[in-house]
Enzyme design. Structure first.
Site, PDB file in Angstrom:
ATOM      1  N   GLN A   1      31.775  -2.698  25.558  1.00 57.67           N
ATOM      2  CA  GLN A   1      31.323  -2.011  26.276  1.00 57.67           C
ATOM      3  C   GLN A   1      31.494  -2.511  27.780  1.00 57.67           C
ATOM      4  O   GLN A   1      31.402  -1.733  28.996  1.00 57.67           O
ATOM      5  CB  GLN A   1      29.784  -1.720  26.204  1.00 57.67           C
TER       6      GLN A   1
ATOM      7  N   ALA B   1      36.977  -1.943  18.028  1.00 56.38           N
ATOM      8  CA  ALA B   1      36.127  -2.955  18.080  1.00 56.38           C
ATOM      9  C   ALA B   1      35.629  -3.037  16.610  1.00 56.38           C
ATOM     10  O   ALA B   1      34.948  -4.262  16.615  1.00 56.38           O
ATOM     11  CB  ALA B   1      35.010  -2.592  19.217  1.00 56.38           C
ATOM     12  N   THR B   2      35.438  -2.021  16.066  1.00 59.78           N
ATOM     13  CA  THR B   2      34.662  -2.333  14.777  1.00 59.78           C
ATOM     14  C   THR B   2      35.493  -3.232  14.150  1.00 59.78           C
ATOM     15  O   THR B   2      35.058  -4.242  13.270  1.00 59.78           O
ATOM     16  CB  THR B   2      34.505  -0.782  14.073  1.00 59.78           C
TER      17      THR B   2
ATOM     18  N   CYS C   1      27.486   6.016  18.031  1.00 63.01           N
ATOM     19  CA  CYS C   1      28.120   5.296  16.854  1.00 63.01           C
ATOM     20  C   CYS C   1      27.023   5.264  15.552  1.00 63.01           C
ATOM     21  O   CYS C   1      27.362   5.040  14.571  1.00 63.01           O
ATOM     22  CB  CYS C   1      28.496   3.848  17.254  1.00 63.01           C
TER      23      CYS C   1
ATOM     24  N   THR D   1      51.942  -1.640  10.631  1.00 63.72           N
ATOM     25  CA  THR D   1      52.906  -1.281  11.790  1.00 63.72           C
ATOM     26  C   THR D   1      52.171  -1.099  12.879  1.00 63.72           C
ATOM     27  O   THR D   1      50.901  -0.616  12.986  1.00 63.72           O
ATOM     28  CB  THR D   1      53.545   0.075  11.461  1.00 63.72           C
TER      29      THR D   1
ATOM     30  N   ASN E   1      25.355  -1.352  24.153  1.00 67.42           N
ATOM     31  CA  ASN E   1      25.882   0.182  24.162  1.00 67.42           C
ATOM     32  C   ASN E   1      24.942   1.096  24.402  1.00 67.42           C
ATOM     33  O   ASN E   1      24.964   2.082  24.798  1.00 67.42           O
ATOM     34  CB  ASN E   1      26.817   0.381  23.005  1.00 67.42           C
TER      35      ASN E   1
HETATM   36  C1  LIG Z   1      29.258  -2.399  21.516  1.00 64.95           C
HETATM   37  C2  LIG Z   1      30.145  -1.852  20.872  1.00 64.95           C
HETATM   38  N1  LIG Z   1      30.810  -2.509  19.753  1.00 64.95           N
HETATM   39  C3  LIG Z   1      31.713  -1.978  18.999  1.00 64.95           C
HETATM   40  C4  LIG Z   1      31.965  -0.619  19.011  1.00 64.95           C
HETATM   41  C5  LIG Z   1      33.007  -0.144  18.167  1.00 64.95           C
HETATM   42  O1  LIG Z   1      33.972   0.293  18.596  1.00 64.95           O
HETATM   43  P1  LIG Z   1      34.964   0.962  17.918  1.00 64.95           P
HETATM   44  O2  LIG Z   1      34.854   2.397  18.021  1.00 64.95           O
HETATM   45  O3  LIG Z   1      36.507   0.682  18.735  1.00 64.95           O
HETATM   46  O4  LIG Z   1      35.338   0.613  16.386  1.00 64.95           O
HETATM   47  C6  LIG Z   1      31.098   0.205  19.910  1.00 64.95           C
HETATM   48  C7  LIG Z   1      31.431   1.468  20.123  1.00 64.95           C
HETATM   49  O5  LIG Z   1      31.844   2.570  19.422  1.00 64.95           O
HETATM   50  C8  LIG Z   1      30.287  -0.301  20.868  1.00 64.95           C
HETATM   51  O6  LIG Z   1      29.525   0.325  21.875  1.00 64.95           O
HETATM   52  C1  LIG Z   2      55.656   1.877   0.957  1.00 66.88           C
HETATM   53  C2  LIG Z   2      54.964   1.570   2.109  1.00 66.88           C
HETATM   54  N1  LIG Z   2      53.659   1.272   1.902  1.00 66.88           N
HETATM   55  C3  LIG Z   2      52.941   0.979   2.940  1.00 66.88           C
HETATM   56  C4  LIG Z   2      53.649   0.729   4.256  1.00 66.88           C
HETATM   57  C5  LIG Z   2      52.591   0.381   5.411  1.00 66.88           C
HETATM   58  O1  LIG Z   2      52.144   1.367   6.186  1.00 66.88           O
HETATM   59  P1  LIG Z   2      51.694   1.259   7.846  1.00 66.88           P
HETATM   60  O2  LIG Z   2      52.976   0.974   8.600  1.00 66.88           O
HETATM   61  O3  LIG Z   2      51.087   2.598   7.905  1.00 66.88           O
HETATM   62  O4  LIG Z   2      50.787   0.165   7.543  1.00 66.88           O
HETATM   63  C6  LIG Z   2      54.706   1.302   4.492  1.00 66.88           C
HETATM   64  C7  LIG Z   2      55.497   1.092   5.750  1.00 66.88           C
HETATM   65  O5  LIG Z   2      55.238   0.721   6.737  1.00 66.88           O
HETATM   66  C8  LIG Z   2      55.772   1.579   3.302  1.00 66.88           C
HETATM   67  O6  LIG Z   2      56.970   1.807   3.524  1.00 66.88           O
END
Ligand SMILES: Cc1ncc(COP(=O)(O)O)c(C=O)c1O
Ligand SMILES: Cc1ncc(COP(=O)(O)O)c(C=O)c1O
Lengths: 401, 143, 401, 143
Positions: free
Chosen positions: C199, C80-81, C344, C259, C171
């Site tokens: 949330q 969510a961030t 958080c 990826t 939250n």
């Molecule tokens: C309302 C709300 N927004 C955003 C987040 C951030 O989510 P994430 O931890 O997936 O980045 C949270 C909790 O961490 C949350 O409670």
């Molecule tokens: C040389 C190189 N850099 C960056 C990436 C991207 O990595 P990621 O899939 O973790 O975002 C890859 C492969 O996906 C890669 O082979």
């Protein structure tokens, strides 16, 4: 060990696209997931949160050990794509902002970045974005073997250069750059070097000091860890010179917000430890298998090796085939799982831009196969692959006009 | 979790090729040259496309009056191209050429758009089918 | 079900910080990890890659079903961030850029964003960043119950407003906003609404059409899925109006490179399906447990409920305690795992900015506890928690001057 | 995976409080008021801090000449504050006040910086310890 194609699944020879997770890593991850495990939020101040935090910090040490850096110098991210974006956009944007009120701006200067045409898309695309934001980018050409001449990097440096980004090992052709030399001359000129080590981490000895790099990215899913977790090494003096991509909550020294995914990080850490332990023997084993494959393929007509013959990752072999079309060749090889170019950019049907940068013509670039070997690869797999390629080359060439 | 069937008919249901294209691509029974030069006079051949552009097709049709009695092709191209060539060679064999159609293609064979629908070939591949059509027209025009 | 504290581990009452992963979800994830599983890169064109791709797309359907949107309208992110950052920075930066060459720029206008002081840090911090980039941001004040008056949103809208960002459920205090009303008046004025539903997803019925929102974020780890994976709903007409945060490879319709972490996405999808199936019954059960907890706590002296008494998440109870210091209260309750404010933002020792925004004084803001109940919570846990709080309140108040 | 020990001594090794602070915080044996008003005359009391600033401390010392024969405190504050109060009350009991020290604090007790080292209290909490020192000084000054 995956059995051969007869049992159903193709033989996996695409370890450079991604690796399966090591069974020990998967088990460690599992222990961070459910009610019985370390599932709490590492930011929580209660005992369960502290335990999760301790797991994260232990894993940070494990990743640091692989890169020979300090744990405090690592920022966890969602993968090498994010790490590359943070390094490149973060450095250039921060420089642009501080220049906005400084000397460079008054001199009408915009930040300048140096990279190479054979970099991964997750380096090239942020660079193109920077150009839209008004930055200048120099794209160096690799030579026919895929190598970047350190002297070409030196020649590209300008007074306003804020970053050089050169990958360690190439994802398509496996060629390994002389980062130490590039790093040394960047240091000389006071320009920070970012190294995409996604493909080399866990395959080659890696030492941020020897690379002379200020920024280094790694990703877990290329070294038998999980997808969706990576890290960026940030030299202490660069910390203040990075603009974050994600804001909100001050995690990771304010450089990367978001709840830390404990299971992912724990898996990443263990994968690094295991990779380091097996590195030397596995590199030798893979180099032998790759040589065996090349020996069989090079015996066929019209088969060309792409990239430098020796300065390369042990497990990657990229080959072009004269007179056959790449997509048909791939479709004709259902018993093996290989890539035409990087899986990461196979969404487009264009012939590999990396091979084009090496000077291959369209036909040869388009008909290339990347065989990338890994922990599950055995001699018989390589032999089956070579035989299948020989068969299909014969069939398709027999059909060609 | 992994499956994938018999490698001797290893069509994968997720394969964007589709079962029919796959089967044609694997077969390519009509690929090759017309038989002995003795009979060469009764064969019309035509060619289109270039390797560097990704597709090159040569078609040869043996006519008995307006009837196609045999078809052969050679092709460099993607699996859809090869499969479409094979399919057309099968379809054309035994067909009557259409005198009214300007290009003289056979009745019931249709045009590239119809081929793509019939074989579930994605729109992005229409260019390849146009090369095949060009080769066929060139063959008929050579007669 | 976690046993009580006697067995060692504290009773977990911090489900709003994060949840354990459902055992069924963990099993599904496991199947995407190792050599026997669907480990390939979903971008790979071979059979194993296509299978991974199919798993990702099935999970996308599952997440879409929870939000009542179409699968094609979802972008997977690292949580969510990231989703909040993409929605907020992405919208305002894109607007700023298109304005740069358009009418608004010539009129000297900068993009304007409306949000509330009680939002999560991952909304507020990107907004502060936008201010540094020259945008204007209006921070609305919640009322004493934590609610945002839709009329206040209306009053804040300007001709140059490019986004309104109001969370669904808070939250810290669990208060649920009237998003439908806010969304309706945003639509009227043609201003897109972003809703942080981190949330509420899986806890309350969620329907992007009823919310009248153009952007909605969710995260798996609040609904018994894994940490480090989330999504952003992007209404089709907004797709072109978002600047990506991460570039490189064209994944996720060009809006989010990297990826795709198949195991994370598969876990997220299944968690959504399970949450939807159990939503109604579980909401009722949690509301009952929360009422039981409140009944016991409200019997003690100097205990104040934070947030609206009824318009709230079923499982969240936030309470302030007069005359005791928050950190000592928490330290005195090792048998339960609860938060003071959001996990958080507990990295800082400042009293909760959310409670301050509601008008609580520093002492009461600082001495608040958030009890967040979840699937593992039983009556006995709630009773132990209430008894422990009563005991520690007594002890600490007896020590106070 | 989870563990955590006995809830009756549930000190968690990852707890930033540290075992000693934790034990002191749990004990608080010296918290409370000086005994009966009858003996009030021999007790010196001092106070510092405010609840809204996070820390308020009241200290009471019973003197026999320059010797501290008993100590009591009341405190509103973080666990470190409460633990430090308890520790100081224990340390002070039986101590001789230092005539040479300007504030007249007891020999061997040291200053807030030393307390923080001794109890492994983080630097960020030094402000709380200063409030305790102020309360102690106020008590001694009241004599
Ligand atoms: C309302 C709300 N927004 C955003 C987040 C951030 O989510 P994430 O931890 O997936 O980045 C949270 C909790 O961490 C949350 O409670
Ligand atoms: C040389 C190189 N850099 C960056 C990436 C991207 O990595 P990621 O899939 O973790 O975002 C890859 C492969 O996906 C890669 O082979």
């Amino acid at each position: 060990m995956r059995a051969r194609a007869v049992s159903g699944a193709p033989i996996y020879l695409d370890y450079a696209a991604t690796t399966p997770v090591d069974a020990r890593v998967a088990a460690a991850m599992q222990e961070c997931l459910t009610e019985q495990g370390v599932y709490a939020n590492p930011s929580s101040q209660h005992a369960l949160g502290r335990r999760a935090h301790a797991c994260v910090e232990q894993a940070r040490e494990q990743v640091a050990a692989l890169l020979h850096c300090r744990a405090a110098e690592l920022i966890f991210t969602s993968g090498a794509t994010e790490s590359n974006n943070l390094a490149i956009l973060g450095t250039a944007r921060a420089a642009g902002e501080s220049a906005g009120s400084g000397r460079a701006a008054r001199a009408g200067r915009v930040p300048h970045v140096v990279t190479a045409r054979s970099e991964h898309k997750s380096v090239l695309d942020p660079c193109r974005r920077l150009e839209q934001e008004g930055c200048a980018v120099t794209y160096l050409n690799p030579d026919a073997d895929g190598l970047i001449d350190p002297q070409a990097v030196r020649a590209a440096l300008r007074d306003d250069t804020v970053l050089v980004s050169i990958m360690h090992a190439n994802n398509e052709i496996g060629v390994v750059q002389d980062i130490g030399a590039i790093g040394a001359l960047c240091r000389e000129r006071g320009v920070p070097l970012h190294v995409d080590a996604a493909q080399s981490a866990g395959k080659l000895e890696l030492d941020v000091a020897r690379l002379q790099a200020e920024l280094v990215c790694v990703t877990a899913h290329k070294l038998y860890g999980p997808k969706g977790i990576g890290a960026l090494y940030v030299a202490p003096e660069r910390r203040a010179c990075l603009q974050p991509l994600l804001y909100g909550g001050g995690h990771e020294r304010g450089l990367r917000a978001g709840t830390l995914p404990v299971h992912q990080i724990v898996g990443f850490g263990l994968a690094c430890t295991l990779a380091a332990a097996e590195l030397a023997l596995e590199a030798e084993r893979l180099a032998r298998l790759r040589a065996r494959l090349w020996q069989q393929l090079s015996g066929l007509d019209g088969v060309l090796l792409n990239g430098h013959p020796t300065r390369r990752l042990p497990g990657v072999l990229n080959v072009s085939f004269a007179g056959v079309e790449g997509e048909s060749l791939l479709a004709g090889l259902p018993e093996i799982a290989v890539s035409t170019g990087s899986a990461c950019n196979s969404d487009s049907d264009e012939p590999s831009y990396v091979l084009r940068a090496l000077g291959r013509d369209t036909q040869l670039a388009q008909s290339s196969l990347r065989f990338s070997l890994g922990r599950g690869t055995r001699e018989q797999h390589v032999d089956i692959a070579a035989a299948a390629v020989a068969r299909e080359l014969r069939r398709l060439r027999a059909v060609a006009p | 979790m992994t499956s994938g069937g018999d490698p001797h008919d290893p069509h994968d249901p997720d394969d964007p090729l589709g079962r029919e294209v796959w089967a044609l691509f694997r077969a390519l029974d009509h690929a090759g040259d017309p038989p002995a030069p003795a009979a060469a006079s009764t064969w019309l051949t035509g060619e289109a496309g270039r390797e560097q552009d990704g597709t090159r097709v040569r078609f040869a049709l043996q006519l008995d009056g307006r009837r196609v009695i045999a078809a052969r092709f050679r092709a460099y191209g993607c699996p859809h191209t090869l499969a479409a060539c094979e399919w057309l060679a099968r379809q054309l064999t035994g067909c009557e050429l259409d005198a009214r159609s300007p290009a003289g293609l056979a009745r019931g064979i249709g045009d590239p758009l119809e081929w793509s629908h019939r074989l579930a070939i994605p729109a992005a591949k229409l260019g390849c089918l146009l090369v095949i059509e060009d080769a066929l027209r060139a063959a008929l025009a050579s007669g």
